[in-house]
Design an enzyme around this catalytic site. Structure first.
Site, PDB file in Angstrom:
ATOM      1  N   TYR A 223      28.910  88.146  20.796  1.00 27.05           N
ATOM      2  CA  TYR A 223      27.465  88.069  20.541  1.00 27.05           C
ATOM      3  C   TYR A 223      27.097  89.137  19.514  1.00 27.05           C
ATOM      4  CZ  TYR A 223      27.493  91.587  24.316  1.00 27.05           C
ATOM      5  OH  TYR A 223      27.770  92.662  25.094  1.00 27.05           O
TER       6      TYR A 223
ATOM      7  N   HIS B 147      31.819  92.416  19.144  1.00 28.64           N
ATOM      8  CA  HIS B 147      31.076  92.229  17.889  1.00 28.64           C
ATOM      9  C   HIS B 147      32.068  92.152  16.728  1.00 28.64           C
ATOM     10  CE1 HIS B 147      27.727  93.299  20.314  1.00 28.64           C
ATOM     11  NE2 HIS B 147      28.003  94.586  20.374  1.00 28.64           N
TER      12      HIS B 147
END
Ligand code: C5P
Length: 373
Positions: free
Chosen positions: A299, A349
């Site tokens: 995400y 990430h």
């Protein structure tokens, strides 16, 4: 009576008693065909309705919809809305360059969705099933609670309104998005950052002792429960929720203090301006993941969430404090960050993709990036 092909052909030429019989037979065939098609259509409609109903049922129940038997055939999220082409050439704000001006970058216009609100409010409490299912899987170890109940209680304590109006040609709202990168160290950006209307910071981001480099003013501070700290009055605390427990936590931390632990210790009580608490919209979170970071990383990072929040509510966006160190780790301006490379190991990430995205936004003329030291 047997009807030959010849007779069949003769029906096309003109009426006769034989032909009438043939016409009746043809009409009967057409009627039967029509009936079969109608039955097939109704059957498929019935299955679509039933299946949608079944998959939506569990979701509706977690959303606190009283009448979980009501079936939603058309999702309320109607997909991407592009920046309007009719506005090309028109200015949407009074700054020199305005984020909202269409026609400046086709890539930006195609990815930008004006219709998804960055904030979760009383008006958009209900999440679409695809958003809900994605959001509850961010931290799947936590059991989801009834969202409607949880949010209704929270919105008795915090406003749950959207304070941001849409673009306005007479406004020039300048925003500074300040990430936590070590490149701010010795940057002397402080006065420049302070000159903005909105100054957005995130997580730990200290200012005291670092004013020359990072400025002293803050208007918005984005945090999740495990990164939350007390804030001076007049700063909007924007909670980034990853699970329903986070909504329970903020309700608790602003009232009775029942919750002290999620996956890590969290503040039992939080001193922030209750009237300025805002809740980040999971639909907006997913929109960034889908449209902008394009599923790179599990995400988007907090920095991305803040940057796109700014792109949706500001007219001019200037970006400070983004950029990894020489080893590709996310170092901090105030400390020697032990966990600077952690996000890489976990793959949560994608720093390289996010850096490229920042460059693309700058090339598209939508942001200006101050790269520091
Ligand atoms: O480390 P933390 O998550 O608090 O940093 C906030 C955000 O700043 C990150 O999510 C990332 O987007 C950005 N950042 C960066 N380069 C660094 C450190 C942080 O781009 N060296």
């Amino acid at each position: 009576m047997r009807i030959s092909n010849k007779n069949l052909l003769s029906t096309a030429k003109g009426p006769s008693p034989k032909c009438n019989i043939v016409t009746m037979k043809c009409s009967l065939r057409v009627f039967i065909l029509f009936l079969v098609l109608l039955v097939a259509f109704l059957t498929s409609l019935f299955f679509t309705y039933t299946l949608t109903g079944v998959t939506n049922m569990a979701y509706l129940e977690t959303q606190g919809v009283e009448d979980a038997h009501r079936v939603k055939l058309v999702p309320s999220y109607l997909g991407m809305q592009k920046l309007s082409k009719d506005l090309v050439g028109q200015k949407t704000c009074a700054c020199d360059r305005c984020v909202g001006d269409p026609g400046v970058s086709q890539w930006f216009d195609e990815h930008f969705d004006q219709d998804i609100l960055p904030l979760w409010t009383k008006a958009n409490m209900k999440l679409d099933p695809d958003v809900y299912n994605w959001w509850v899987m961010l931290q799947p170890q936590f059991k989801p609670h009834n969202l409607k109940d949880v949010l209704s209680k929270l919105f008795l304590i915090v406003p749950g309104e959207n304070p941001y109006s849409s673009w306005n040609r007479s406004r020039c709202r300048r925003c500074a998005v300040v990430g936590n990168s070590g490149n701010l160290h010795q940057s002397h950006y402080g006065a420049d950052i302070n000159s903005h209307d909105f100054i957005m910071r995130m997580n730990q981001a200290p200012t005291i002792g670092f004013e020359t480099d990072v400025g002293s003013r803050t208007t918005h501070h984005f945090m999740y429960p495990e990164s939350a700290k007390n804030l001076p009055a007049n700063i909007s605390f924007v909670l980034v929720p990853f699970k329903t427990l986070d909504l329970l936590w903020i309700t608790s931390a602003l009232s009775m203090g029942e919750i002290r632990f999620t996956y890590a210790p969290v503040k039992q009580f939080l001193r922030v301006d209750k009237d300025k608490v805002q809740i980040y919209n999971p639909a907006f979170f997913k929109y960034i993941h889908d449209n902008w970071t394009e599923h790179h990383g599990r995400y988007p990072s907090t920095g991305m969430l803040v940057l796109f929040f700014a792109l949706h509510i500001c007219d001019e966006v200037n970006v400070y404090g983004f950029g990894a160190d020489s080893r590709g780790n996310w170092h901090h301006y105030w400390e020697n960050n032990r966990y600077a490379g952690e996000f890489r190991k976990t793959g949560v990430h994608d720093a390289d993709f996010e850096a490229k995205l920042i460059n693309s936004l700058a090339e598209a003329g939508k942001i200006r990036v101050f790269r520091g030291n």
